[in-house]
Design a protein around this motif. Structure first.
Motif, PDB file in Angstrom:
ATOM      1  N   LYS A   3      -8.160 -20.393  -4.219  1.00  0.00           N
ATOM      2  CA  LYS A   3      -9.205 -19.451  -3.836  1.00  0.00           C
ATOM      3  C   LYS A   3      -8.530 -18.295  -3.107  1.00  0.00           C
ATOM      4  CE  LYS A   3     -12.708 -22.985  -3.453  1.00  0.00           C
ATOM      5  NZ  LYS A   3     -13.701 -23.642  -2.619  1.00  0.00           N
ATOM      6  N   TYR A   4      -9.010 -17.099  -3.385  1.00  0.00           N
ATOM      7  CA  TYR A   4      -8.420 -15.899  -2.810  1.00  0.00           C
ATOM      8  C   TYR A   4      -9.518 -14.971  -2.303  1.00  0.00           C
ATOM      9  CZ  TYR A   4      -4.391 -17.271  -5.701  1.00  0.00           C
ATOM     10  OH  TYR A   4      -3.353 -17.938  -6.287  1.00  0.00           O
ATOM     11  N   ILE A   5      -9.159 -14.143  -1.331  1.00  0.00           N
ATOM     12  CA  ILE A   5     -10.045 -13.084  -0.842  1.00  0.00           C
ATOM     13  C   ILE A   5      -9.173 -11.842  -0.648  1.00  0.00           C
ATOM     14  CG2 ILE A   5     -11.560 -12.286   1.007  1.00  0.00           C
ATOM     15  CD1 ILE A   5     -12.177 -15.226   1.618  1.00  0.00           C
ATOM     16  N   TYR A   6      -9.566 -10.749  -1.302  1.00  0.00           N
ATOM     17  CA  TYR A   6      -8.830  -9.486  -1.214  1.00  0.00           C
ATOM     18  C   TYR A   6      -9.793  -8.348  -0.913  1.00  0.00           C
ATOM     19  CZ  TYR A   6      -4.329 -11.126  -2.866  1.00  0.00           C
ATOM     20  OH  TYR A   6      -3.116 -11.760  -2.966  1.00  0.00           O
ATOM     21  N   PRO A   7      -9.323  -7.352  -0.166  1.00  0.00           N
ATOM     22  CA  PRO A   7     -10.155  -6.168   0.054  1.00  0.00           C
ATOM     23  C   PRO A   7     -10.125  -5.254  -1.171  1.00  0.00           C
ATOM     24  CG  PRO A   7      -8.067  -5.894   1.176  1.00  0.00           C
ATOM     25  CD  PRO A   7      -8.062  -7.280   0.582  1.00  0.00           C
ATOM     26  N   ASN A  21     -10.881  -0.375  -6.690  1.00  0.00           N
ATOM     27  CA  ASN A  21      -9.433  -0.485  -6.631  1.00  0.00           C
ATOM     28  C   ASN A  21      -9.051  -1.561  -5.611  1.00  0.00           C
ATOM     29  OD1 ASN A  21      -6.706   0.076  -5.844  1.00  0.00           O
ATOM     30  ND2 ASN A  21      -7.345   1.887  -4.731  1.00  0.00           N
ATOM     31  N   PHE A  22      -8.088  -2.400  -5.984  1.00  0.00           N
ATOM     32  CA  PHE A  22      -7.529  -3.406  -5.076  1.00  0.00           C
ATOM     33  C   PHE A  22      -6.150  -2.910  -4.628  1.00  0.00           C
ATOM     34  CE2 PHE A  22     -10.645  -5.793  -7.430  1.00  0.00           C
ATOM     35  CZ  PHE A  22     -11.177  -6.651  -6.484  1.00  0.00           C
ATOM     36  N   PRO A  23      -6.055  -2.339  -3.432  1.00  0.00           N
ATOM     37  CA  PRO A  23      -4.792  -1.728  -2.988  1.00  0.00           C
ATOM     38  C   PRO A  23      -3.601  -2.688  -2.932  1.00  0.00           C
ATOM     39  CG  PRO A  23      -6.579  -1.142  -1.503  1.00  0.00           C
ATOM     40  CD  PRO A  23      -7.104  -2.164  -2.448  1.00  0.00           C
ATOM     41  N   ASP A  24      -3.855  -3.977  -2.742  1.00  0.00           N
ATOM     42  CA  ASP A  24      -2.763  -4.943  -2.628  1.00  0.00           C
ATOM     43  C   ASP A  24      -2.228  -5.414  -3.976  1.00  0.00           C
ATOM     44  OD1 ASP A  24      -2.845  -5.095   0.232  1.00  0.00           O
ATOM     45  OD2 ASP A  24      -4.648  -6.315   0.045  1.00  0.00           O
ATOM     46  N   PRO A  61       0.632 -11.509  -3.848  1.00  0.00           N
ATOM     47  CA  PRO A  61       0.746 -10.670  -2.650  1.00  0.00           C
ATOM     48  C   PRO A  61      -0.207 -11.125  -1.544  1.00  0.00           C
ATOM     49  CG  PRO A  61       0.500  -9.325  -4.617  1.00  0.00           C
ATOM     50  CD  PRO A  61       0.244 -10.739  -5.021  1.00  0.00           C
ATOM     51  N   VAL A  62       0.217 -10.899  -0.322  1.00  0.00           N
ATOM     52  CA  VAL A  62      -0.630 -11.193   0.832  1.00  0.00           C
ATOM     53  C   VAL A  62      -1.711 -10.127   0.896  1.00  0.00           C
ATOM     54  CG1 VAL A  62      -0.671 -11.354   3.347  1.00  0.00           C
ATOM     55  CG2 VAL A  62       1.277 -12.273   2.063  1.00  0.00           C
ATOM     56  N   ALA A  63      -2.935 -10.555   1.154  1.00  0.00           N
ATOM     57  CA  ALA A  63      -4.057  -9.630   1.257  1.00  0.00           C
ATOM     58  C   ALA A  63      -3.995  -8.869   2.582  1.00  0.00           C
ATOM     59  CB  ALA A  63      -5.377 -10.379   1.158  1.00  0.00           C
ATOM     60  N   SER A  64      -4.258  -7.578   2.515  1.00  0.00           N
ATOM     61  CA  SER A  64      -4.320  -6.744   3.710  1.00  0.00           C
ATOM     62  C   SER A  64      -5.606  -7.024   4.480  1.00  0.00           C
ATOM     63  CB  SER A  64      -4.342  -5.258   3.323  1.00  0.00           C
ATOM     64  OG  SER A  64      -3.167  -4.893   2.692  1.00  0.00           O
ATOM     65  N   ALA A  77     -14.912  -0.129   1.899  1.00  0.00           N
ATOM     66  CA  ALA A  77     -14.097  -1.303   1.584  1.00  0.00           C
ATOM     67  C   ALA A  77     -14.914  -2.555   1.856  1.00  0.00           C
ATOM     68  CB  ALA A  77     -12.827  -1.308   2.420  1.00  0.00           C
ATOM     69  N   THR A  78     -14.714  -3.546   1.011  1.00  0.00           N
ATOM     70  CA  THR A  78     -15.362  -4.839   1.192  1.00  0.00           C
ATOM     71  C   THR A  78     -14.441  -5.910   0.642  1.00  0.00           C
ATOM     72  OG1 THR A  78     -17.425  -6.084   0.889  1.00  0.00           O
ATOM     73  CG2 THR A  78     -16.632  -4.833  -1.008  1.00  0.00           C
ATOM     74  N   TYR A  79     -14.648  -7.133   1.075  1.00  0.00           N
ATOM     75  CA  TYR A  79     -13.853  -8.246   0.566  1.00  0.00           C
ATOM     76  C   TYR A  79     -14.485  -8.794  -0.715  1.00  0.00           C
ATOM     77  CZ  TYR A  79     -11.065  -8.573   4.840  1.00  0.00           C
ATOM     78  OH  TYR A  79     -10.201  -8.320   5.870  1.00  0.00           O
ATOM     79  N   ILE A  80     -13.628  -9.142  -1.660  1.00  0.00           N
ATOM     80  CA  ILE A  80     -14.031  -9.782  -2.911  1.00  0.00           C
ATOM     81  C   ILE A  80     -13.293 -11.114  -2.979  1.00  0.00           C
ATOM     82  CG2 ILE A  80     -14.045  -9.624  -5.431  1.00  0.00           C
ATOM     83  CD1 ILE A  80     -15.817  -7.503  -4.109  1.00  0.00           C
ATOM     84  N   SER A  81     -14.026 -12.160  -3.335  1.00  0.00           N
ATOM     85  CA  SER A  81     -13.403 -13.488  -3.426  1.00  0.00           C
ATOM     86  C   SER A  81     -13.381 -13.961  -4.876  1.00  0.00           C
ATOM     87  CB  SER A  81     -14.164 -14.494  -2.560  1.00  0.00           C
ATOM     88  OG  SER A  81     -15.455 -14.699  -3.075  1.00  0.00           O
TER      89      SER A  81
END
Length: 105
Positions: A3-7, A21-24, A61-64, A77-81
């Motif tokens: 499971k992942y969560i990215y901004p 866009n996912f900057p990470d 990559p590590v999420a910012s 910006a919002t988090y997407i899982s």
């Protein structure tokens, strides 16, 4: 698989559309016809990208922190899982159904 969560950064476009866009994650972009569609498309794009990286055995990559992102004007910006195990099962089921439907035609 995990499971992942990215901004993600949502940029409003004409007609209520959004670019996302996912900057990470290099090359992880999508768009939506409206906010709800954009959220769904963002989750799908994130799932696809991370599943691909897992398949290639590349480092994830590590999420910012969302607070570290620069947003301009109307952007937000919002988090997407996502859960790549769930995504893999869904894609496998879709592929099998598509094959069976094609086979019956």
């Amino acid at each position: 698989m995990a499971k992942y969560i990215y901004p993600a950064i949502f940029t409003p476009e004409d007609g209520g559309h959004f670019s996302i866009n996912f900057p990470d994650l290099d090359g992880c972009y999508t768009c939506g016809d409206n906010l709800e569609d954009g959220m769904n498309m963002a989750q799908d794009a994130l799932s696809l990208m991370l599943t691909h990286l897992e398949d290639l055995k590349r480092e994830i990559p590590v999420a910012s922190s969302i607070n570290a992102l620069d947003v301009n004007g109307d952007e937000f910006a919002t988090y997407i899982s996502c859960d790549t195990a769930v995504y893999r099962r869904l894609m496998n089921k879709t592929a099998i159904q598509g094959y069976n439907n094609h086979k019956q035609a």
